[in-house]
Design an enzyme around this catalytic site. Sequence first.
Site, PDB file in Angstrom:
ATOM      1  N   GLY A 136       0.812  -1.255  -0.022  1.00 41.10           N
ATOM      2  CA  GLY A 136      -0.014  -0.090   0.067  1.00 41.10           C
ATOM      3  C   GLY A 136       0.871   1.182   0.012  1.00 41.10           C
ATOM      4  O   GLY A 136       0.292   2.324   0.643  1.00 41.10           O
ATOM      5  N   SER A 137       2.075   1.258  -0.486  1.00 44.99           N
ATOM      6  CA  SER A 137       2.793   2.455  -0.319  1.00 44.99           C
ATOM      7  C   SER A 137       2.384   3.481  -1.366  1.00 44.99           C
ATOM      8  O   SER A 137       2.592   4.739  -0.984  1.00 44.99           O
ATOM      9  CB  SER A 137       4.213   2.212  -0.585  1.00 44.99           C
ATOM     10  OG  SER A 137       4.605   1.845  -2.129  1.00 44.99           O
ATOM     11  N   ARG A 144      -7.284 -15.150 -12.278  1.00 41.12           N
ATOM     12  CA  ARG A 144      -8.389 -14.419 -12.872  1.00 41.12           C
ATOM     13  C   ARG A 144      -9.381 -14.216 -11.923  1.00 41.12           C
ATOM     14  O   ARG A 144      -9.600 -15.059 -11.320  1.00 41.12           O
ATOM     15  CB  ARG A 144      -8.838 -15.108 -14.250  1.00 41.12           C
ATOM     16  CG  ARG A 144      -9.818 -13.932 -14.832  1.00 41.12           C
ATOM     17  CD  ARG A 144     -10.321 -14.527 -16.287  1.00 41.12           C
ATOM     18  NE  ARG A 144      -9.067 -14.339 -17.300  1.00 41.12           N
ATOM     19  CZ  ARG A 144      -9.071 -13.165 -17.972  1.00 41.12           C
ATOM     20  NH1 ARG A 144      -9.910 -12.511 -17.817  1.00 41.12           N
ATOM     21  NH2 ARG A 144      -8.023 -13.204 -18.738  1.00 41.12           N
ATOM     22  N   MET A 200      -3.278  -8.015  -7.521  1.00 38.31           N
ATOM     23  CA  MET A 200      -2.554  -9.060  -8.083  1.00 38.31           C
ATOM     24  C   MET A 200      -3.490  -9.919  -8.918  1.00 38.31           C
ATOM     25  O   MET A 200      -3.143 -11.081  -9.366  1.00 38.31           O
ATOM     26  CB  MET A 200      -1.730  -9.856  -7.018  1.00 38.31           C
ATOM     27  CG  MET A 200      -0.701  -9.385  -6.201  1.00 38.31           C
ATOM     28  SD  MET A 200       0.419  -8.232  -7.552  1.00 38.31           S
ATOM     29  CE  MET A 200       1.186  -9.802  -8.095  1.00 38.31           C
ATOM     30  N   LEU A 259      -8.534  -8.920 -13.902  1.00 37.64           N
ATOM     31  CA  LEU A 259     -10.023  -8.642 -14.036  1.00 37.64           C
ATOM     32  C   LEU A 259     -10.638  -9.184 -15.307  1.00 37.64           C
ATOM     33  O   LEU A 259     -10.036  -8.856 -16.387  1.00 37.64           O
ATOM     34  CB  LEU A 259     -10.161  -7.076 -14.007  1.00 37.64           C
ATOM     35  CG  LEU A 259      -9.682  -6.466 -12.530  1.00 37.64           C
ATOM     36  CD1 LEU A 259      -9.765  -5.085 -12.623  1.00 37.64           C
ATOM     37  CD2 LEU A 259     -10.547  -6.812 -11.454  1.00 37.64           C
ATOM     38  N   HIS A 304       2.349   0.473 -12.918  1.00 39.31           N
ATOM     39  CA  HIS A 304       3.012  -0.788 -13.435  1.00 39.31           C
ATOM     40  C   HIS A 304       4.624  -0.511 -13.442  1.00 39.31           C
ATOM     41  O   HIS A 304       5.008   0.779 -13.678  1.00 39.31           O
ATOM     42  CB  HIS A 304       2.760  -1.451 -14.764  1.00 39.31           C
ATOM     43  CG  HIS A 304       3.627  -2.446 -15.150  1.00 39.31           C
ATOM     44  ND1 HIS A 304       3.312  -3.888 -14.557  1.00 39.31           N
ATOM     45  CD2 HIS A 304       4.779  -2.550 -15.934  1.00 39.31           C
ATOM     46  CE1 HIS A 304       4.157  -4.767 -15.015  1.00 39.31           C
ATOM     47  NE2 HIS A 304       4.914  -4.152 -15.814  1.00 39.31           N
ATOM     48  N   VAL A 310      -3.784  -7.547 -20.194  1.00 42.56           N
ATOM     49  CA  VAL A 310      -2.872  -7.272 -19.047  1.00 42.56           C
ATOM     50  C   VAL A 310      -1.970  -6.442 -19.349  1.00 42.56           C
ATOM     51  O   VAL A 310      -1.139  -6.671 -20.457  1.00 42.56           O
ATOM     52  CB  VAL A 310      -2.436  -8.429 -18.296  1.00 42.56           C
ATOM     53  CG1 VAL A 310      -1.774  -8.061 -17.109  1.00 42.56           C
ATOM     54  CG2 VAL A 310      -3.732  -9.340 -17.928  1.00 42.56           C
ATOM     55  N   ASP A 311      -1.836  -5.145 -18.750  1.00 41.13           N
ATOM     56  CA  ASP A 311      -0.556  -4.013 -18.807  1.00 41.13           C
ATOM     57  C   ASP A 311      -0.294  -3.676 -20.360  1.00 41.13           C
ATOM     58  O   ASP A 311       0.602  -3.407 -20.550  1.00 41.13           O
ATOM     59  CB  ASP A 311       0.671  -4.952 -18.451  1.00 41.13           C
ATOM     60  CG  ASP A 311       0.542  -5.290 -16.933  1.00 41.13           C
ATOM     61  OD1 ASP A 311      -0.073  -4.812 -16.207  1.00 41.13           O
ATOM     62  OD2 ASP A 311       1.274  -6.223 -16.646  1.00 41.13           O
ATOM     63  N   GLU A 335       6.806   6.039  -8.579  1.00 41.46           N
ATOM     64  CA  GLU A 335       5.655   5.629  -8.822  1.00 41.46           C
ATOM     65  C   GLU A 335       4.803   6.639  -7.536  1.00 41.46           C
ATOM     66  O   GLU A 335       3.860   7.371  -8.011  1.00 41.46           O
ATOM     67  CB  GLU A 335       5.275   4.225  -8.370  1.00 41.46           C
ATOM     68  CG  GLU A 335       5.717   3.242  -9.217  1.00 41.46           C
ATOM     69  CD  GLU A 335       5.405   2.029  -8.655  1.00 41.46           C
ATOM     70  OE1 GLU A 335       5.329   0.904  -9.490  1.00 41.46           O
ATOM     71  OE2 GLU A 335       5.147   1.816  -7.582  1.00 41.46           O
TER      72      GLU A 335
HETATM   73  C1  GRF Z   1       3.967  -1.347  -7.366  1.00 47.73           C
HETATM   74  O1  GRF Z   1       5.108  -1.351  -7.526  1.00 47.73           O
HETATM   75  C2  GRF Z   1       3.041  -1.322  -8.760  1.00 47.73           C
HETATM   76  O2  GRF Z   1       3.805  -0.692  -9.655  1.00 47.73           O
HETATM   77  C3  GRF Z   1       2.652  -2.546  -8.767  1.00 47.73           C
HETATM   78  O3  GRF Z   1       2.615  -3.256  -7.401  1.00 47.73           O
HETATM   79  C4  GRF Z   1       3.274  -2.465  -6.767  1.00 47.73           C
HETATM   80  C5  GRF Z   1       2.358  -2.028  -5.546  1.00 47.73           C
HETATM   81  O4  GRF Z   1       3.072  -1.530  -4.499  1.00 47.73           O
HETATM   82  N1  GRF Z   1       1.589  -2.906  -9.748  1.00 47.73           N
HETATM   83  P1  GRF Z   1       2.222  -0.634  -3.207  1.00 47.73           P
HETATM   84  O5  GRF Z   1       1.514  -1.802  -2.585  1.00 47.73           O
HETATM   85  O6  GRF Z   1       1.635   0.394  -3.629  1.00 47.73           O
HETATM   86  O7  GRF Z   1       3.522  -0.810  -2.296  1.00 47.73           O
END
Ligand code: GRF
Length: 207
Positions: free
Chosen positions: A19-20, A72, A99, A102, A118, A153-154, A183
């Site tokens: 959750g950062s 999925r 993770m 969808l 991502h 995906v992505d 991010e």
């Molecule tokens: C991030 O690195 C994001 O790019 C990936 O999952 C991670 C989530 O990190 N899809 P956090 O849970 O927000 O710390």
Amino acid sequence: MTKLPPQRITLGVLGSGKGSNLAAILDAIEDGSLDIKVGLVISDNAGAGILKIACERGVPNMHIPPATSSARLDEATEERIKNEFRQAKVNLVVLAGFMKILQGPLIEAYEGRIINIHPSLLPKYPGLEAWKQALEAGETVTGCTVHHVTKEVDAGPIIAQGEVDIFPGDTPESLHSRIQRAEHILLPMVLGSFARGEVPKPQPAAA
Ligand code: GRF
């Protein structure tokens, strides 16, 4: 190019991990640099740090367990998530480390208003542990991407990217933490662009 109109954003956040990115969004709201509201945080993982952060910071949150363990997400659970977001008046959804893949109901309901962060410069290195893929490929630069979520995906249209250098001696851990710092700048910035109506509407793929 058609832009999505400026709108008071009520954000829905979906995550499975620490959750950062949620913390970075809440920090930006708190310091006044981001004028949105986080309406609801949902996780498929009861023990996820993202739910702990939401609880500690007074953000409505819930654990919604998937019906199966497959990669999925089952359709019924996705429907439930969609309904919870709708009930919370969410008008923009961010996948921040969610993770599960969808199926469609949530993507269809929030078309053009569901984004993912991502940890690579897409289209390079989609999928899991993208930082490790970049390191193993011998790249000297990687980064992070915010993009629209589509059923592939992505692979949805890219909204913004941040570059990150790879240094000799980097480990997967040191690189991942440098990407995460990028991010934490990029995602709040993109959310601000949504709030100001600066994000182009994704165009349907040409037939
Ligand atoms: C991030 O690195 C994001 O790019 C990936 O999952 C991670 C989530 O990190 N899809 P956090 O849970 O927000 O710390």
